[in-house]
Scaffold this active site. Sequence first.
Site, short mmCIF file in Angstrom:
data_model
loop_
_atom_site.label_atom_id
_atom_site.label_comp_id
_atom_site.label_asym_id
_atom_site.label_seq_id
_atom_site.Cartn_x
_atom_site.Cartn_y
_atom_site.Cartn_z
N ARG A 96 0.85 -1.18 0.00
CA ARG A 96 0.00 0.00 0.00
C ARG A 96 0.89 1.24 0.00
O ARG A 96 1.75 1.38 0.87
CB ARG A 96 -0.91 -0.01 1.24
CG ARG A 96 -1.73 1.24 1.40
CD ARG A 96 -2.63 1.25 2.63
NE ARG A 96 -3.24 2.56 2.71
CZ ARG A 96 -3.28 3.34 3.79
NH1 ARG A 96 -2.80 2.90 4.93
NH2 ARG A 96 -3.80 4.53 3.73
N HIS A 140 -3.03 10.82 1.01
CA HIS A 140 -2.47 10.60 2.34
C HIS A 140 -1.82 11.90 2.78
O HIS A 140 -0.61 11.98 2.96
CB HIS A 140 -1.50 9.41 2.32
CG HIS A 140 -1.21 8.81 3.67
ND1 HIS A 140 -1.27 7.45 3.92
CD2 HIS A 140 -0.83 9.37 4.85
CE1 HIS A 140 -0.94 7.22 5.18
NE2 HIS A 140 -0.66 8.37 5.77
N GLU A 185 -7.36 8.36 6.64
CA GLU A 185 -7.64 9.00 7.93
C GLU A 185 -8.16 10.43 7.79
O GLU A 185 -7.48 11.39 8.19
CB GLU A 185 -6.38 8.97 8.81
CG GLU A 185 -5.88 7.56 9.08
CD GLU A 185 -4.76 7.49 10.10
OE1 GLU A 185 -4.29 8.53 10.56
OE2 GLU A 185 -4.35 6.36 10.43
N ASN A 312 -7.31 1.69 10.22
CA ASN A 312 -5.98 1.93 10.75
C ASN A 312 -6.10 1.91 12.27
O ASN A 312 -6.87 2.69 12.85
CB ASN A 312 -5.44 3.30 10.30
CG ASN A 312 -5.20 3.35 8.79
OD1 ASN A 312 -5.38 2.36 8.09
ND2 ASN A 312 -4.78 4.50 8.31
N TYR A 314 -4.04 1.74 16.02
CA TYR A 314 -2.80 1.84 16.78
C TYR A 314 -3.00 1.61 18.28
O TYR A 314 -2.22 0.92 18.91
CB TYR A 314 -2.14 3.21 16.55
CG TYR A 314 -1.57 3.28 15.14
CD1 TYR A 314 -0.32 2.75 14.86
CD2 TYR A 314 -2.32 3.79 14.09
CE1 TYR A 314 0.19 2.76 13.57
CE2 TYR A 314 -1.83 3.80 12.79
CZ TYR A 314 -0.57 3.28 12.54
OH TYR A 314 -0.07 3.26 11.26
N GLU A 371 -3.50 -0.22 8.27
CA GLU A 371 -2.30 0.21 9.02
C GLU A 371 -2.40 -0.36 10.43
O GLU A 371 -3.45 -0.31 11.05
CB GLU A 371 -2.20 1.73 9.17
CG GLU A 371 -1.77 2.46 7.94
CD GLU A 371 -1.63 3.97 8.15
OE1 GLU A 371 -1.40 4.41 9.29
OE2 GLU A 371 -1.78 4.69 7.16
#
Length: 469
Positions: A96, A140, A185, A312, A314, A371
């Site tokens: 990606r 992005h 995002e 994504n 985290y 991600e």
Amino acid sequence: MTATKRAAPPDRVARAAAGPDPGSFPADFVWGAATASYQIEGAVAEDGRTPSIWDAFAATPGRVRGGDTGAVACDHYHRYAEDVDLVAGLGLGAYRFSLAWPRICPDSDGRVNAAGLDFYDRLVDALLAQGVTPWATLYHWDLPQVLEERGGWPSRDTVDRFVELTAAAHDRLGDRVHHWITLNEPWCSAFLGYASGLHAPGRTDGDAAVAAAHHLLLAHGRAVEVLRADPQAQVGISVNLYPVVPLDDRPGNLDAARRIDGLQNRWFLDPLLLGSYPADVLEDLGLSASPAWLRDGDLAEISRPLDFLGINYYTRHTVRSGAYPGSAGVEFLDPRGPLAANGWGVEPDGLADILTRITRDYGDVPLVVTENGSAWDDAVDAAGAVEDAERTDYLASHLEACSRAIAAGVPLRGYFAWSLLDNFEWAEGYAVRFGLVHVDYATQKRTTKASGRWYARFVEDHRASILGP
Ligand code: FCB
């Protein structure tokens, strides 16, 4: 796909006992790694590229740690062939990357810069020649600075410019690129870019941020329409989701969690997947049911069906009601568990929670983790190795969370590690390293970390679980 030429298999490394059974992932599960244009490419003034908002932001003293900029970054623009070899060497089936808008439509005046697209042409061909499927992200975060000067994302005109970018990218690459991610995002683009000002373009105007979020979503919806003309296109969007946990179940804390979950998660998921903005968040924001930026038909465009939702992930947030200025009555608490080097909590259960929650609340849209990764203070040791056991543990525990979600019935189709390479970590500059591959920025030498070898072995074991050794 063209002929497959794989680099030598990675060194055999023991997999941590904590990792899941590779055989618990579906046979066609996609394994990849991700990057983004401004974070790795460098070459900011080559072949007709104009400045992006990140060039301008990074050039402003005090905005990026250490005064770092993306001017050189990983020099991927010149070293892409070596980097594609790294992807293939890890045995990954997918990569990606994102397209730099200021390379493709440098002046945002309708002219397409063929030389800028040539780079992605070369990159895509190099990936396909090694049997790696390209997944292209259209945006992005590197908006052309010229568009910010015309109003940026708070201006509805930017939506039309994004449609031009989408068409230009698809016209050139759509014969070989079949996986498209419209935006990365949008929460960050809107709220870090226009409300907190921690990201480019660094504005601090809450109303502008909310308008920006809407225009980003509308741009996504219009791009989906453009890409749908191609029957081979698989189209999705990547949103950054965080489970939001109240400190305890006191009403004020429950309400704090509702507010943050609303703004962080539901403000994007509801319009994309349900075709409406959440009423409670509209109320929190003091907006009537039909704010000025919302026009008839917008939500129908935003909620066009997706082939997959990119997540994504985290960490997760723990919140309580608080009262410091600008907090909207909410206080974020320090994570209680282990911390990564950048202070983010290591919370693998949060990934399982968010995946199962999407399926529960929004139905069975296919999901892809686009991600997931962690930052550690990596260094090359005397033996020339990077022994990043913490990153391996993070990966193993998060893959375990994916495996649990799949067992619970979540239609999870793929996983992309963030990131292939150490890179320019936005406002943190080069101080924060997320790569499976270490980059020495002085020499541009790449060194695959122990975690990269572990991931490669895991992917190989998955393949063996399907095909037999
Ligand atoms: C995400 C961004 C990505 C990277 C990681 C650490 O929010 O999409 O570019 O910076 O965080």
